[in-house]
Design a protein around this motif. Sequence first.
Motif, PDB file in Angstrom:
ATOM      1  N   SER A  44      94.570  -4.151 -96.463  1.00  0.00           N
ATOM      2  CA  SER A  44      93.185  -3.726 -96.301  1.00  0.00           C
ATOM      3  C   SER A  44      92.925  -2.495 -97.172  1.00  0.00           C
ATOM      4  O   SER A  44      93.064  -2.555 -98.390  1.00  0.00           O
ATOM      5  CB  SER A  44      92.886  -3.481 -94.817  1.00  0.00           C
ATOM      6  OG  SER A  44      91.508  -3.373 -94.588  1.00  0.00           O
ATOM      7  N   GLY A  68      95.134  -8.682 -96.842  1.00  0.00           N
ATOM      8  CA  GLY A  68      93.849  -8.413 -96.210  1.00  0.00           C
ATOM      9  C   GLY A  68      92.727  -8.110 -97.176  1.00  0.00           C
ATOM     10  O   GLY A  68      91.736  -7.463 -96.812  1.00  0.00           O
ATOM     11  N   ASP A 148      89.130 -14.419 -92.632  1.00  0.00           N
ATOM     12  CA  ASP A 148      88.919 -12.993 -92.879  1.00  0.00           C
ATOM     13  C   ASP A 148      87.653 -12.792 -93.699  1.00  0.00           C
ATOM     14  O   ASP A 148      87.676 -12.822 -94.933  1.00  0.00           O
ATOM     15  CB  ASP A 148      90.134 -12.404 -93.604  1.00  0.00           C
ATOM     16  CG  ASP A 148      90.078 -10.889 -93.690  1.00  0.00           C
ATOM     17  OD1 ASP A 148      88.992 -10.312 -93.506  1.00  0.00           O
ATOM     18  OD2 ASP A 148      91.136 -10.287 -93.939  1.00  0.00           O
ATOM     19  N   HIS A 174      91.117 -10.834 -90.043  1.00  0.00           N
ATOM     20  CA  HIS A 174      91.623  -9.613 -90.674  1.00  0.00           C
ATOM     21  C   HIS A 174      92.762  -8.985 -89.871  1.00  0.00           C
ATOM     22  O   HIS A 174      93.665  -8.383 -90.445  1.00  0.00           O
ATOM     23  CB  HIS A 174      90.475  -8.614 -90.847  1.00  0.00           C
ATOM     24  CG  HIS A 174      90.781  -7.508 -91.803  1.00  0.00           C
ATOM     25  ND1 HIS A 174      90.919  -7.698 -93.162  1.00  0.00           N
ATOM     26  CD2 HIS A 174      90.997  -6.176 -91.601  1.00  0.00           C
ATOM     27  CE1 HIS A 174      91.185  -6.543 -93.760  1.00  0.00           C
ATOM     28  NE2 HIS A 174      91.246  -5.607 -92.829  1.00  0.00           N
TER      29      HIS A 174
END
Length: 197
Positions: A44, A68, A148, A174
Amino acid sequence: DLRGHGESAKPHEPEAYVRAAMIGDVLALMDHLEIGRADLMGYSMGARLALAVALSHPERIDHLILGGVGARMFERSLNAGMLADAMLAEDASTISEPLLRSFRQFADEQGEDRLALAACVRGGGEAITREQLMHLSVPTLIVAGSRDALAGSAEELAQAIPGAEAVTLPACDHFSAIPHALFKASVFDFLEGTLGL
C-alpha cells in the motif's frame, strides 16, 4: 517502521512526510546497516514509497515487490483530506465510507497515533506517472487482490513497467490480501525465479 508508524518518530506536521524525506529514511536505514543493495518490498503506502526509492535510486535496489497497488497508482492516493478526516474523527462509527472506516479501525486496532497518520496522508506525494515507470529497470513484482478497489489492476500497472510481473489474489480486498498464502508464495516464486535458485 516508517515515520508516523509503529515505534518510529511521529511528527504531526504534513511537511515531515514529503516523499524526499520518506525516501531518505529508507536509504539512511540501509546506510546505517551497511547494506549497499537490497530487495525492497512494500504494501500500500509502503509500496508507493518502495517504488519511489527504486525510481530515484535504482542502483540501491535488486528486486522490487509492490503489494496492494495497481493501476490506481497513476492517480493521487485515496483522497488525502477524506482519509485524514477519518483519522481525526472522534468516533469511527460516524465515518460513512466503508474503506475509510476500515483504515480508521485498523489504525485503532494497531494503537497508532492518528494525528501522525493524518499528517502522513496530507504530506503524501504526487502521483507517479506512466512515463516515469517506463524507465524503471529493476525486476518488479506487483501483487493485489481482485477486489481491491483502492489498488486497481495489478496487471495494468505491470504493463507500464518493463518486464514486470503481476499476480492477482482471487477474492481478496486491500486488507485480506496481506496474510494470504498466495501473496507469500508469489513473492518466494518471484525471488527464486529472478535469483535463479
